[in-house]
Design an enzyme around this catalytic site. Structure first.
Site, PDB file in Angstrom:
ATOM      1  N   THR A  16       0.920  -1.339  -0.037  1.00  0.00           N
ATOM      2  CA  THR A  16       0.058  -0.190   0.043  1.00  0.00           C
ATOM      3  C   THR A  16       1.017   1.301   0.071  1.00  0.00           C
ATOM      4  OG1 THR A  16      -0.184  -0.071   2.448  1.00  0.00           O
ATOM      5  CG2 THR A  16      -1.997  -1.303   1.244  1.00  0.00           C
ATOM      6  N   THR A  19       3.371   4.120  -4.736  1.00  0.00           N
ATOM      7  CA  THR A  19       3.658   4.859  -5.776  1.00  0.00           C
ATOM      8  C   THR A  19       4.834   5.786  -5.721  1.00  0.00           C
ATOM      9  OG1 THR A  19       2.203   6.983  -5.019  1.00  0.00           O
ATOM     10  CG2 THR A  19       1.113   5.177  -6.585  1.00  0.00           C
ATOM     11  N   SER A  20       5.580   5.892  -4.660  1.00  0.00           N
ATOM     12  CA  SER A  20       6.270   6.823  -4.378  1.00  0.00           C
ATOM     13  C   SER A  20       7.179   6.265  -3.144  1.00  0.00           C
ATOM     14  CB  SER A  20       6.289   8.272  -4.377  1.00  0.00           C
ATOM     15  OG  SER A  20       5.470   8.492  -3.234  1.00  0.00           O
ATOM     16  N   GLY A  21       8.416   6.822  -3.005  1.00  0.00           N
ATOM     17  CA  GLY A  21       9.431   6.581  -1.534  1.00  0.00           C
ATOM     18  C   GLY A  21       9.440   5.370  -1.461  1.00  0.00           C
ATOM     19  N   SER A 141       7.872   4.236  12.461  1.00  0.00           N
ATOM     20  CA  SER A 141       8.860   5.317  12.371  1.00  0.00           C
ATOM     21  C   SER A 141       9.715   5.457  13.576  1.00  0.00           C
ATOM     22  CB  SER A 141       7.918   6.750  12.335  1.00  0.00           C
ATOM     23  OG  SER A 141       8.820   8.010  12.482  1.00  0.00           O
ATOM     24  N   TYR A 154       1.293  12.639  15.333  1.00  0.00           N
ATOM     25  CA  TYR A 154       2.127  11.403  14.306  1.00  0.00           C
ATOM     26  C   TYR A 154       2.638  10.435  15.103  1.00  0.00           C
ATOM     27  CZ  TYR A 154       5.682   9.896  11.309  1.00  0.00           C
ATOM     28  OH  TYR A 154       6.647   9.322  10.518  1.00  0.00           O
TER      29      TYR A 154
END
Length: 254
Positions: A16, A19-21, A141, A154
């Site tokens: 999921t 599309t990037s990173g 993270s 976050y």
């Protein structure tokens, strides 16, 4: 970087936010090691670009991981085309940094939805498709491992998915499904570059023992390891890919 071109031969992997990173890097890595890969993303144009970049062993399915209807459409398409999943990388997420005084109720629910709800229900909806000895990796993270100013919301959402990792590892062990997480530090991605000026990027690098910001490929390597049979006895664990940010003091700071 050395790849094992057959480590995921015959495996089906879902990513999921692919599309990037870090998600896109993980897709490249798993493809290079033999997997068939499904990626998702909310932006159809970016999804199409990523699929074109990745090649013909990729299926791109547009959708929002916070919407259960989209997740059900996603898993139905995977069932129809492949019949199963072997790997899930729950990577969709968003950065959100503001003082606690500035967090509105709308922002609270937005960040919780993207960072926690999406991971929770991605796993739930994918479970009926996961094969025995399947592997789930959740992106967390470094912020859950240390206090970071202006990151209360976050960090709390990332702590939530970290605990989800350990809880699901216990719950799904009887099904022989492993669940682990990765905790990236400062990683050079389009999102990081959009949020931090060149000066800010250089400044944060000085706080890392390795003396630099990490790469998305380095995160992808850890994801591939955790998803592979080489990690068959690793379950409920978190790997920090942070250059020593949370565990070592850079020499220039002493």
């Amino acid at each position: 970087m050395t790849h094992n071109s057959s480590r995921f031969a015959g495996k089906i992997a879902l990513i999921t936010g692919g599309t990037s990173g870090m998600g896109l890097a993980a897709a490249h890595r798993l493809l290079a090691e033999g997997a068939q890969v499904i990626i998702t993303g909310r932006d159809k144009a970016r999804l199409d670009t990523a699929v074109e970049d990745l090649g013909d062993r990729v299926l791109g399915i547009p959708g929002d991981a916070t919407r259960l209807a989209d997740l059900e459409t996603l898993t139905a398409a995977i069932r129809e085309r492949y019949g199963r999943l072997d790997v899930v990388f729950a990577n969709a997420g968003v950065g959100a940094f503001q003082p606690i005084d500035d967090v509105t109720e709308a922002e609270f629910y937005r960040v919780v939805d993207i960072n926690f709800k999406a991971a929770f229900f991605t796993v739930q909806k994918a479970l009926p498709l996961l094969s025995e000895r399947g592997a789930i990796v959740i992106n967390t993270s470094f912020a859950l491992h240390r206090g970071v100013p202006d990151a209360a919301l976050y960090s709390a959402t990332k702590a939530a998915v970290h605990n989800l990792t350990r809880t699901l590892a216990a719950e799904l062990a009887p099904r022989r499904i492993r669940v682990n997480s990765v905790s990236p530090g400062y990683i050079d991605t389009p999102a990081f570059r959009a949020e931090a000026s060149a000066e800010a990027q250089a400044a944060v690098a000085t706080t890392v023992a390795a003396g630099r910001v990490g790469t998305a490929d380095e995160v992808a390597a850890a994801v591939a390891f955790l998803a592979s049979d080489e990690a068959s006895y690793i379950n409920g664990q978190d790997i920090r890919i942070d250059g020593g940010l949370t565990s070592a003091i850079p020499a220039p700071m002493l």
